[in-house]
Write a protein that holds these residues in place. Sequence first.
Motif, mmCIF file in Angstrom:
data_model
loop_
_atom_site.group_PDB
_atom_site.id
_atom_site.type_symbol
_atom_site.label_atom_id
_atom_site.label_comp_id
_atom_site.label_asym_id
_atom_site.label_seq_id
_atom_site.Cartn_x
_atom_site.Cartn_y
_atom_site.Cartn_z
ATOM 1 N N THR A 34 21.785 -4.933 -5.564
ATOM 2 C CA THR A 34 21.051 -5.347 -6.759
ATOM 3 C C THR A 34 21.333 -6.826 -7.015
ATOM 4 O O THR A 34 22.318 -7.370 -6.511
ATOM 5 N N LEU A 35 20.479 -7.434 -7.799
ATOM 6 C CA LEU A 35 20.710 -8.824 -8.183
ATOM 7 C C LEU A 35 21.841 -8.912 -9.205
ATOM 8 O O LEU A 35 21.916 -8.091 -10.122
ATOM 9 N N LYS A 36 22.682 -9.920 -9.059
ATOM 10 C CA LYS A 36 23.739 -10.180 -10.034
ATOM 11 C C LYS A 36 23.171 -11.055 -11.156
ATOM 12 O O LYS A 36 22.208 -11.796 -10.957
ATOM 13 N N ASN A 37 23.805 -10.992 -12.290
ATOM 14 C CA ASN A 37 23.544 -11.912 -13.402
ATOM 15 C C ASN A 37 22.086 -11.971 -13.844
ATOM 16 O O ASN A 37 21.565 -13.032 -14.179
ATOM 17 N N VAL A 38 21.413 -10.817 -13.813
ATOM 18 C CA VAL A 38 20.054 -10.733 -14.353
ATOM 19 C C VAL A 38 20.009 -9.522 -15.274
ATOM 20 O O VAL A 38 20.803 -8.587 -15.130
ATOM 21 N N TYR A 39 19.085 -9.556 -16.197
ATOM 22 C CA TYR A 39 18.921 -8.402 -17.079
ATOM 23 C C TYR A 39 18.427 -7.218 -16.259
ATOM 24 O O TYR A 39 17.495 -7.339 -15.456
ATOM 25 N N GLN A 40 19.053 -6.081 -16.481
ATOM 26 C CA GLN A 40 18.599 -4.834 -15.870
ATOM 27 C C GLN A 40 18.429 -3.814 -16.976
ATOM 28 O O GLN A 40 19.314 -3.656 -17.828
ATOM 29 N N LEU A 59 14.396 -8.131 -3.587
ATOM 30 C CA LEU A 59 15.248 -8.181 -4.783
ATOM 31 C C LEU A 59 15.156 -9.556 -5.435
ATOM 32 O O LEU A 59 14.976 -9.671 -6.647
ATOM 33 N N LYS A 60 15.287 -10.595 -4.625
ATOM 34 C CA LYS A 60 15.245 -11.967 -5.151
ATOM 35 C C LYS A 60 13.903 -12.291 -5.801
ATOM 36 O O LYS A 60 13.850 -13.030 -6.783
ATOM 37 N N ASP A 61 12.833 -11.745 -5.233
ATOM 38 C CA ASP A 61 11.497 -11.974 -5.788
ATOM 39 C C ASP A 61 11.192 -11.044 -6.956
ATOM 40 O O ASP A 61 10.094 -11.088 -7.511
ATOM 41 N N ARG A 62 12.153 -10.181 -7.308
ATOM 42 C CA ARG A 62 12.047 -9.219 -8.412
ATOM 43 C C ARG A 62 10.955 -8.177 -8.178
ATOM 44 O O ARG A 62 10.417 -7.598 -9.119
ATOM 45 N N ARG A 63 10.654 -7.913 -6.901
ATOM 46 C CA ARG A 63 9.726 -6.820 -6.577
ATOM 47 C C ARG A 63 10.439 -5.477 -6.675
ATOM 48 O O ARG A 63 9.806 -4.454 -6.871
ATOM 49 N N TYR A 64 11.758 -5.489 -6.466
ATOM 50 C CA TYR A 64 12.568 -4.271 -6.520
ATOM 51 C C TYR A 64 13.730 -4.484 -7.475
ATOM 52 O O TYR A 64 14.233 -5.593 -7.631
ATOM 53 N N ASP A 65 14.184 -3.396 -8.077
ATOM 54 C CA ASP A 65 15.380 -3.433 -8.907
ATOM 55 C C ASP A 65 16.623 -3.081 -8.082
ATOM 56 O O ASP A 65 17.712 -3.570 -8.345
ATOM 57 N N VAL A 66 16.431 -2.196 -7.107
ATOM 58 C CA VAL A 66 17.530 -1.696 -6.282
ATOM 59 C C VAL A 66 17.037 -1.594 -4.846
ATOM 60 O O VAL A 66 15.885 -1.221 -4.608
ATOM 61 N N ALA A 67 17.908 -1.923 -3.906
ATOM 62 C CA ALA A 67 17.587 -1.749 -2.486
ATOM 63 C C ALA A 67 18.745 -1.008 -1.816
ATOM 64 O O ALA A 67 19.904 -1.148 -2.232
ATOM 65 N N ARG A 116 9.575 4.309 -7.907
ATOM 66 C CA ARG A 116 8.572 3.898 -6.916
ATOM 67 C C ARG A 116 9.341 3.472 -5.674
ATOM 68 O O ARG A 116 10.204 2.602 -5.750
ATOM 69 N N PHE A 117 9.024 4.085 -4.566
ATOM 70 C CA PHE A 117 9.720 3.796 -3.322
ATOM 71 C C PHE A 117 8.886 2.844 -2.479
ATOM 72 O O PHE A 117 7.689 3.035 -2.322
ATOM 73 N N HIS A 118 9.548 1.835 -1.937
ATOM 74 C CA HIS A 118 8.898 0.875 -1.043
ATOM 75 C C HIS A 118 9.749 0.783 0.206
ATOM 76 O O HIS A 118 10.958 0.603 0.122
ATOM 77 N N ASN A 119 9.120 0.849 1.351
ATOM 78 C CA ASN A 119 9.880 0.735 2.595
ATOM 79 C C ASN A 119 9.802 -0.669 3.151
ATOM 80 O O ASN A 119 10.564 -1.027 4.019
ATOM 81 N N SER A 120 8.947 -1.498 2.640
ATOM 82 C CA SER A 120 8.663 -2.811 3.225
ATOM 83 C C SER A 120 8.659 -2.627 4.727
ATOM 84 O O SER A 120 8.004 -1.760 5.240
ATOM 85 N N THR A 121 9.415 -3.414 5.475
ATOM 86 C CA THR A 121 9.503 -3.194 6.917
ATOM 87 C C THR A 121 10.726 -2.370 7.249
ATOM 88 O O THR A 121 10.965 -2.053 8.390
ATOM 89 N N GLY A 122 11.530 -2.045 6.215
ATOM 90 C CA GLY A 122 12.766 -1.325 6.475
ATOM 91 C C GLY A 122 13.892 -2.246 6.897
ATOM 92 O O GLY A 122 14.993 -1.792 7.176
ATOM 93 N N LEU A 123 13.632 -3.537 6.956
ATOM 94 C CA LEU A 123 14.656 -4.487 7.383
ATOM 95 C C LEU A 123 15.421 -5.018 6.176
ATOM 96 O O LEU A 123 14.835 -5.353 5.140
ATOM 97 N N THR A 124 16.719 -5.108 6.334
ATOM 98 C CA THR A 124 17.586 -5.531 5.243
ATOM 99 C C THR A 124 17.152 -6.870 4.655
ATOM 100 O O THR A 124 17.071 -7.015 3.434
ATOM 101 N N MET A 125 16.872 -7.853 5.490
ATOM 102 C CA MET A 125 16.526 -9.180 4.967
ATOM 103 C C MET A 125 15.241 -9.135 4.137
ATOM 104 O O MET A 125 15.123 -9.857 3.145
#
Length: 193
Positions: free
Chosen positions: A170-176, A37-45, A22-31
Amino acid sequence: MIVPKLVRGFLDEHSDKHIDFRFHNSTGLTMDMIQGLKDRRYDVAFCSYVEQEPTIEFIPIAKQELVLIVPEGHPLESRDSIDLKETLQYPQVGFSTRSGLHRVIKKLFEKCGGHPEVVCSVEEDEAVAGLVGAGFGVAVVPRMPILDYMPVKPIQIAKPSWERNFYMATLKNVYQAPVIQAFKTYVAEHADL
């Protein structure tokens, strides 16, 4: 763009499994992507590198070329390459501080020993190019295919030297899930550096 090519290659290599992207562009901004990623909405950015993000792993996957663009009819239009110092006299369209490119371009101009007059700042690459095409100024942007269809001339930046990488985050130290780990490995092995 490298991301669709990586996803297609991964899916082709794992055609015996049902894998759903599933692709999400959000606003396309890195932040915004990092927050996703932090909110766990994405697995990879796929984004720019951000300093002081200890919970995020950044893996470089591609080099991104930056070019100067000028509107048609601009005094620099006949140039094929340029020292950015030569552009300080011209008004420039910049990236907003929320964009990862803002810091990169600011550092480039610091190497030139000056800062241009920025007449306006926006967040997206295409918007910057559109404003340049409309004659608002010149700009440093990533080389992107859409530039070939806009009333702008891309000019190679000969000086100062620079390098910009594009990253998988990706997030570190979380189950993937194993499929996420397999995708990360695939991307790292097929990086275009």
